[in-house]
Design a protein around this motif. Sequence first.
Motif, mmCIF file in Angstrom:
data_model
loop_
_atom_site.group_PDB
_atom_site.id
_atom_site.type_symbol
_atom_site.label_atom_id
_atom_site.label_comp_id
_atom_site.label_asym_id
_atom_site.label_seq_id
_atom_site.Cartn_x
_atom_site.Cartn_y
_atom_site.Cartn_z
ATOM 1 N N HIS A 153 20.174 17.967 -51.403
ATOM 2 C CA HIS A 153 18.145 18.148 -51.182
ATOM 3 C C HIS A 153 17.735 17.832 -50.691
ATOM 4 O O HIS A 153 16.483 17.879 -49.887
ATOM 5 N N ALA A 154 18.665 16.609 -49.498
ATOM 6 C CA ALA A 154 17.664 15.943 -48.542
ATOM 7 C C ALA A 154 17.804 16.785 -46.836
ATOM 8 O O ALA A 154 16.927 16.918 -46.623
ATOM 9 N N ALA B 132 15.334 19.974 -48.356
ATOM 10 C CA ALA B 132 14.030 19.386 -47.777
ATOM 11 C C ALA B 132 13.367 19.203 -46.149
ATOM 12 O O ALA B 132 12.385 19.333 -45.264
ATOM 13 N N ALA B 133 14.452 18.173 -45.512
ATOM 14 C CA ALA B 133 14.021 18.284 -43.564
ATOM 15 C C ALA B 133 14.193 19.204 -42.815
ATOM 16 O O ALA B 133 13.169 19.437 -42.246
ATOM 17 N N ALA B 134 14.663 20.668 -43.973
ATOM 18 C CA ALA B 134 14.191 21.788 -43.244
ATOM 19 C C ALA B 134 12.736 21.665 -43.670
ATOM 20 O O ALA B 134 12.560 23.166 -42.535
ATOM 21 N N ASP C 192 14.709 12.315 -40.855
ATOM 22 C CA ASP C 192 13.525 10.730 -40.320
ATOM 23 C C ASP C 192 13.072 10.630 -41.401
ATOM 24 O O ASP C 192 12.827 9.880 -42.065
ATOM 25 N N LEU C 193 12.110 11.417 -42.069
ATOM 26 C CA LEU C 193 10.944 11.274 -43.353
ATOM 27 C C LEU C 193 12.035 11.115 -44.530
ATOM 28 O O LEU C 193 12.229 10.143 -45.004
ATOM 29 N N VAL C 194 12.783 12.280 -44.926
ATOM 30 C CA VAL C 194 13.779 11.861 -45.660
ATOM 31 C C VAL C 194 14.423 10.438 -46.023
ATOM 32 O O VAL C 194 14.826 9.988 -47.006
ATOM 33 N N ALA D 247 7.370 2.132 -47.778
ATOM 34 C CA ALA D 247 7.243 1.702 -45.495
ATOM 35 C C ALA D 247 6.949 2.962 -45.403
ATOM 36 O O ALA D 247 6.489 3.124 -44.062
ATOM 37 N N ALA D 248 7.881 4.390 -46.069
ATOM 38 C CA ALA D 248 7.502 5.147 -45.712
ATOM 39 C C ALA D 248 5.911 5.835 -45.182
ATOM 40 O O ALA D 248 5.479 5.621 -45.694
ATOM 41 N N PRO D 249 6.176 6.952 -44.201
ATOM 42 C CA PRO D 249 5.065 7.619 -43.606
ATOM 43 C C PRO D 249 5.242 8.755 -44.180
ATOM 44 O O PRO D 249 5.115 9.776 -44.119
ATOM 45 N N VAL D 250 4.699 8.483 -45.727
ATOM 46 C CA VAL D 250 3.876 9.362 -46.777
ATOM 47 C C VAL D 250 2.943 9.838 -46.950
ATOM 48 O O VAL D 250 2.086 7.990 -46.795
ATOM 49 N N SER D 251 2.207 10.302 -47.672
ATOM 50 C CA SER D 251 0.398 10.158 -48.489
ATOM 51 C C SER D 251 1.091 9.160 -49.358
ATOM 52 O O SER D 251 1.656 9.538 -50.217
#
Length: 180
Positions: A66-67, A70-72, A79-81, A90-94
């Motif tokens: 699933h990583a 998601a990455a696809a 990188d985000l996953v 610290a992750a750059p998500v909303s």
Amino acid sequence: MPHITLDSAEPGIRGLFRFRPETAGPLNALAEVLLRGDSTLSRGERELIAAYVSSLNRCTFCYSSHAAFAAAQLTEGMDLVEQVRDDLDAAPVSEKTRALLRIAGAVQRGGREVGAADVAAAREAGATDVEIHDTVLIAAAFCMYNRYVDGLATLAPDDPAAYAEHAKFIVEHGYAAPRP
């Protein structure tokens, strides 16, 4: 080595689905609705929830799968996953995504771990009741999928390329399509 004799050498849940196709249908249909059906959450965001819960459950096959899925489907890719997995705060998500992932993490610990403050924070960040519902159900379903895969000691490839290759199929065809 799996705890039972499977009919194929396919890894993870795919081998289990070949072994018991009558259970594969409903489980794939659930994944299709939750991760690819109509939603205000993107497919990538929903796969990120599945990957995050699988990482918390330390399910190598489901996290890696699933990583990759998601990455696809996320502009920021793997990188985000990995940032979400390693440090959600610290992750750059909303803020909405972070609040929903916190709810998913609470579900992973136990359904009653989701508190009114978690839901209020998600709503304050803009999450709808449907998004909160679907986050809880994705998290609960992936706790089940993770335990199914790990409870039967299925195989999990070490090579990330194996998961990336399967991601192409899932992104294009979904969960309910017959696999070659």
